[in-house]
Scaffold this motif. Structure first.
Motif, short mmCIF file in Angstrom:
data_model
loop_
_atom_site.label_atom_id
_atom_site.label_comp_id
_atom_site.label_asym_id
_atom_site.label_seq_id
_atom_site.Cartn_x
_atom_site.Cartn_y
_atom_site.Cartn_z
N GLN A 1 0.83 -1.21 0.00
CA GLN A 1 0.00 0.00 0.00
C GLN A 1 0.86 1.26 0.00
O GLN A 1 0.54 2.24 -0.68
CB GLN A 1 -0.93 0.00 1.21
CG GLN A 1 -1.97 1.11 1.20
CD GLN A 1 -2.90 1.01 0.00
OE1 GLN A 1 -3.41 -0.07 -0.31
NE2 GLN A 1 -3.11 2.12 -0.69
N VAL A 2 1.96 1.24 0.74
CA VAL A 2 2.87 2.38 0.77
C VAL A 2 3.42 2.65 -0.63
O VAL A 2 3.50 3.80 -1.08
CB VAL A 2 4.04 2.13 1.75
CG1 VAL A 2 5.09 3.25 1.63
CG2 VAL A 2 3.53 2.05 3.19
N ALA A 3 3.77 1.58 -1.34
CA ALA A 3 4.32 1.74 -2.69
C ALA A 3 3.26 2.21 -3.68
O ALA A 3 3.56 2.98 -4.60
CB ALA A 3 4.93 0.41 -3.16
N ASN B 1 -2.66 6.88 8.00
CA ASN B 1 -2.77 7.91 6.96
C ASN B 1 -1.61 7.74 5.99
O ASN B 1 -0.49 8.20 6.26
CB ASN B 1 -2.75 9.31 7.59
CG ASN B 1 -2.86 10.41 6.55
OD1 ASN B 1 -3.01 10.15 5.35
ND2 ASN B 1 -2.78 11.65 6.99
N PHE B 2 -1.87 7.09 4.88
CA PHE B 2 -0.79 6.79 3.93
C PHE B 2 -0.30 8.02 3.19
O PHE B 2 0.71 7.96 2.49
CB PHE B 2 -1.24 5.71 2.95
CG PHE B 2 -1.28 4.33 3.54
CD1 PHE B 2 -0.13 3.55 3.58
CD2 PHE B 2 -2.44 3.83 4.09
CE1 PHE B 2 -0.15 2.29 4.15
CE2 PHE B 2 -2.48 2.56 4.65
CZ PHE B 2 -1.32 1.77 4.69
N ALA B 3 -0.98 9.14 3.34
CA ALA B 3 -0.53 10.39 2.73
C ALA B 3 0.47 11.13 3.62
O ALA B 3 1.12 12.08 3.19
CB ALA B 3 -1.71 11.29 2.43
N SER B 4 0.60 10.65 4.87
CA SER B 4 1.46 11.31 5.84
C SER B 4 2.74 10.51 6.08
O SER B 4 2.69 9.33 6.45
CB SER B 4 0.71 11.48 7.17
OG SER B 4 1.59 11.79 8.23
N TYR C 1 3.56 8.55 0.29
CA TYR C 1 3.20 9.70 1.10
C TYR C 1 3.70 10.99 0.46
O TYR C 1 4.59 10.99 -0.41
CB TYR C 1 3.71 9.58 2.53
CG TYR C 1 5.16 9.19 2.69
CD1 TYR C 1 6.19 10.11 2.58
CD2 TYR C 1 5.50 7.87 3.02
CE1 TYR C 1 7.51 9.75 2.77
CE2 TYR C 1 6.83 7.50 3.21
CZ TYR C 1 7.83 8.44 3.08
OH TYR C 1 9.14 8.07 3.27
N ALA C 2 3.14 12.09 0.86
CA ALA C 2 3.42 13.38 0.25
C ALA C 2 4.90 13.74 0.31
O ALA C 2 5.55 13.55 1.34
CB ALA C 2 2.60 14.47 0.96
#
Length: 233
Positions: free
Chosen positions: A82-84, A133-136, A88-89
């Motif tokens: 999921q991270v890949a 929060n995968f965007a963080s 994240y921003a």
């Protein structure tokens, strides 16, 4: 979240040859090695818990412990996949490469256990990462730190339960990779903090956790109920 094994099939190409589903148990033993010499895994108790006496049965003996490890590798592989998929921003190219490399390692571990266990392998687990929060960057790295530290303590705590010297050797090889991941993630959060008193004791020996302790902590992210009541103790 739907079963993650279908989500990252496209990420398996590099590992497909070595970690083929057709791998036989004899290949597993050959890869693991013939001796457990030099591996020092910290012993910890494994008690039964009413929260883990229903659901998918991990099994008994060494098969149960391998399924336990397989479950954790499924969780880690799903997280880094999921991270890949959703970086994240402002992720740097260096950190992106790190996350991708760790993902590949965890996917390889997962597929290795799956192939080695054969018909004894538990099915793919359903996971829930809604609390992350995968965007963080802070949220992702904090979660990665928690997963990696948990994985190291899990292998350390289950080592003494393994009867086969070959399987114990394999556990030692995998936990050393997990420890490298843990050190890297810690340094990404705060440089120079690759190891600390929260993960090692006064003798510089890494902490360990029992399977029930580990599964209790991991339950937040695993939707599928797991029955660990038949694991050795």
């Amino acid at each position: 979240m739907k079963n993650f094994e279908k989500d990252d099939q496209e990420l398996q190409v590099e590992n497909e040859t070595f970690f083929s589903k057709s791998m036989q148990r004899r290949n597993f033993l050959q890869y693991a090695g013939a001796s457990a010499a030099g591996i020092a895994l910290v012993a910890a108790g494994c008690k039964k818990d009413d929260n883990f006496n229903r659901g998918i049965d991990l099994g008994t003996g060494d098969i149960g412990i391998l399924n336990y490890a397989y479950a954790l590798e499924q969780l880690e592989a799903a997280f880094y996949t999921q991270v890949a998929l959703t970086p994240y921003a402002s992720i740097s190219s260096t950190e992106s490469a790190y996350m991708t490399a760790i993902r590949d390692h965890e996917v390889a571990h997962r597929e290795f256990f799956k192939a080695a266990l054969g018909n004894s392998a538990i099915p793919g687990l359903e996971v829930d990462f809604s609390s992350i929060n995968f965007a963080s960057r802070d949220s992702v790295l904090a979660s990665a730190k928690a997963f990696e530290d948990l994985g190291v303590t899990a292998y350390n705590g289950a080592g003494y339960l393994i009867k086969s010297a070959d399987y114990l050797t394999l556990a030692g090889k995998i936990v050393s990779v997990e420890a490298r991941h843990a050190a890297l993630i810690r340094d990404l959060i705060t440089p120079g903090t690759f190891v600390g008193p929260d993960v090692v004791d006064a003798n510089a020996v890494n902490n360990s956790r029992t399977p029930i302790e580990v599964l209790t902590m991991a339950k937040k992210y695993i939707v599928t109920e797991i029955n660990a009541s038949n694991l050795p103790s």
